[in-house]
Design a protein around this motif. Structure first.
Motif, short mmCIF file in Angstrom:
data_model
loop_
_atom_site.label_atom_id
_atom_site.label_comp_id
_atom_site.label_asym_id
_atom_site.label_seq_id
_atom_site.Cartn_x
_atom_site.Cartn_y
_atom_site.Cartn_z
N ILE A 1 41.69 16.85 41.08
CA ILE A 1 40.99 16.44 42.29
C ILE A 1 41.94 16.59 43.49
N ASP A 2 41.35 16.59 44.68
CA ASP A 2 42.14 16.77 45.89
C ASP A 2 43.23 15.69 45.96
N GLY A 3 44.46 16.13 46.24
CA GLY A 3 45.56 15.16 46.34
C GLY A 3 46.33 15.00 45.04
N ARG B 1 42.76 26.49 41.54
CA ARG B 1 41.33 26.29 41.28
C ARG B 1 40.65 27.58 40.83
N PHE B 2 39.74 27.40 39.85
CA PHE B 2 38.89 28.49 39.38
C PHE B 2 37.56 27.85 38.99
N TYR B 3 36.82 28.47 38.06
CA TYR B 3 35.46 27.95 37.83
C TYR B 3 35.42 26.56 37.21
N ASP B 4 36.54 26.09 36.67
CA ASP B 4 36.53 24.71 36.16
C ASP B 4 36.28 23.73 37.31
N SER B 5 36.69 24.11 38.53
CA SER B 5 36.39 23.26 39.69
C SER B 5 34.88 23.18 39.90
N THR B 6 34.21 24.32 39.71
CA THR B 6 32.74 24.33 39.88
C THR B 6 32.08 23.42 38.85
N THR B 7 32.56 23.51 37.59
CA THR B 7 31.98 22.66 36.54
C THR B 7 32.21 21.18 36.89
N ALA B 8 33.45 20.86 37.32
CA ALA B 8 33.77 19.45 37.60
C ALA B 8 33.06 18.95 38.86
N TYR B 9 33.13 19.72 39.95
CA TYR B 9 32.61 19.23 41.25
C TYR B 9 31.09 19.39 41.36
N GLN B 10 30.60 20.64 41.10
CA GLN B 10 29.15 20.84 41.28
C GLN B 10 28.37 20.37 40.06
N GLY B 11 28.98 20.51 38.87
CA GLY B 11 28.30 20.06 37.64
C GLY B 11 28.34 18.55 37.51
N GLY C 1 48.38 17.13 43.73
CA GLY C 1 49.73 17.75 43.81
C GLY C 1 49.79 19.13 43.19
N LYS C 2 48.65 19.83 43.14
CA LYS C 2 48.62 21.17 42.55
C LYS C 2 49.52 22.14 43.31
N SER C 3 49.44 22.09 44.64
CA SER C 3 50.17 23.11 45.41
C SER C 3 51.69 22.99 45.23
N LEU D 1 32.12 26.21 53.78
CA LEU D 1 32.03 25.15 52.76
C LEU D 1 32.76 23.87 53.16
N LEU D 2 33.89 24.02 53.86
CA LEU D 2 34.72 22.83 54.10
C LEU D 2 34.49 22.19 55.47
N GLU D 3 33.86 22.93 56.40
CA GLU D 3 33.66 22.33 57.73
C GLU D 3 32.68 21.17 57.64
N ARG E 1 44.21 31.00 46.06
CA ARG E 1 43.50 29.72 45.96
C ARG E 1 42.00 29.96 46.11
N GLU E 2 41.25 29.06 45.52
CA GLU E 2 39.79 29.12 45.69
C GLU E 2 39.30 27.86 46.40
N PRO E 3 38.28 27.96 47.24
CA PRO E 3 37.68 29.20 47.69
C PRO E 3 38.60 29.89 48.70
P1 TMP Z 1 41.31 22.86 48.40
O1 TMP Z 1 41.56 24.33 48.49
O2 TMP Z 1 42.00 22.09 49.45
O3 TMP Z 1 41.53 22.33 47.03
O4 TMP Z 1 39.77 22.62 48.79
C1 TMP Z 1 38.74 23.14 48.09
C2 TMP Z 1 37.68 22.07 47.95
O5 TMP Z 1 36.53 22.66 47.37
C3 TMP Z 1 38.09 20.93 47.04
O6 TMP Z 1 37.52 19.73 47.52
C4 TMP Z 1 37.44 21.28 45.72
C5 TMP Z 1 36.19 22.00 46.16
N1 TMP Z 1 35.69 23.00 45.20
C6 TMP Z 1 34.44 22.82 44.62
O7 TMP Z 1 33.78 21.83 44.89
N2 TMP Z 1 33.98 23.78 43.76
C7 TMP Z 1 34.68 24.91 43.47
O8 TMP Z 1 34.22 25.75 42.69
C8 TMP Z 1 35.98 25.09 44.09
C9 TMP Z 1 36.77 26.32 43.79
C10 TMP Z 1 36.43 24.12 44.95
#
Ligand code: TMP
Length: 215
Positions: free
Chosen positions: A8-10, A92-102, A12-14, A50-52, A35-37
């Motif tokens: 999740i955001d914060g 980040r890759f598609y696992d982010s999509t599964t976790a965040y959107q799923g 410490g991935k970077s 997406l982020l605005e 990085r994605e997106p």
């Molecule tokens: P980040 O680059 O700062 O991590 O920001 C990307 C944001 O987008 C973060 O909140 C995670 C979110 N995200 C999704 O919700 N689904 C996705 O598939 C990806 C790649 C990112």
């Protein structure tokens, strides 16, 4: 080789991505960090949308925009780099999509899996590091990074970060399910010392390179 970082955001991935890139570059590997997106001209524009915070986007629209950004990055940059035997480190890759959107937004996981496969051209990471942290601790980190006082204005956060603690709790639970069901995941405690985490990551990476050389 494709190495992905999730959390999740914060989390410490970077920091870990930077340390790993430095290590691999010093050991004469061709390394590409993405990085994605984002990562291509079009994907960066999609990232802005997406982020605005001013944009009101439906969950399905959000899923398709993240996936469109991924399709661009995979086809234009990741696949050619892998063909040239570069090491691609992906924040980040598609696992982010599964976790965040799923799990976070509640979209159907089977539909999501099909879209993930289409957008990534069937690419599967060789290894995925998941940095686990509670949403509360992640928020505290985020605020200290941005030097924002904890009594914050909501609009200091991007559109995804403004989704609330319950959302992030569901995302975290989603990640834990992914870790349980996929052998390529390595579970790490994001609150551990960053250098100790880096060494643990290296311990997992080194055998992969030895295996790769013997093929
Ligand atoms: P980040 O680059 O700062 O991590 O920001 C990307 C944001 O987008 C973060 O909140 C995670 C979110 N995200 C999704 O919700 N689904 C996705 O598939 C990806 C790649 C990112």
């Amino acid at each position: 080789m494709l190495i992905t970082f999730e959390g999740i955001d914060g989390a410490g991935k970077s920091t870990q991505v930077k340390k790993l890139k430095k290590h691999l570059t010093e050991n004469n590997h061709e390394v590409l960090v993405l990085r994605e997106p984002g990562g291509t001209l079009v994907a960066e524009k999609i990232r802005d949308i997406l982020l605005e915070n001013k944009h009101d986007i439906t969950p399905i629209g959000e899923l398709l925009l993240f996936s469109a950004s991924r399709a661009e990055l995979v086809q234009q940059t990741i696949l050619p780099a892998l063909d040239n035997r570069a090491v691609v480190i992906l924040d980040r890759f598609y696992d982010s999509t599964t976790a965040y959107q799923g799990y976070g937004r509640g979209l159907d996981l089977d539909i999501l899996q099909s879209i993930n496969t289409i957008a990534s051209c069937g690419l599967v990471p060789d290894i995925t590091f998941y940095l686990d942290i509670s949403p509360e601790d992640a928020l505290i980190r985020k605020f200290s990074e941005k030097s924002i006082p904890l009594a914050f204005e909501e609009n200091e956060l991007d559109r995804m970060e403004s989704s609330g603690l319950d959302f992030y709790q569901r995302v975290r639970e989603g990640y834990m399910k992914l870790v349980e069901h996929n052998d390529r995941f390595v579970l790490l405690n994001a609150c551990d010392d960053p250098l100790a985490l880096h060494h643990r990551i290296l311990n997992h990476i080194v055998p992969l390179f030895s295996a790769d050389r013997t093929q």
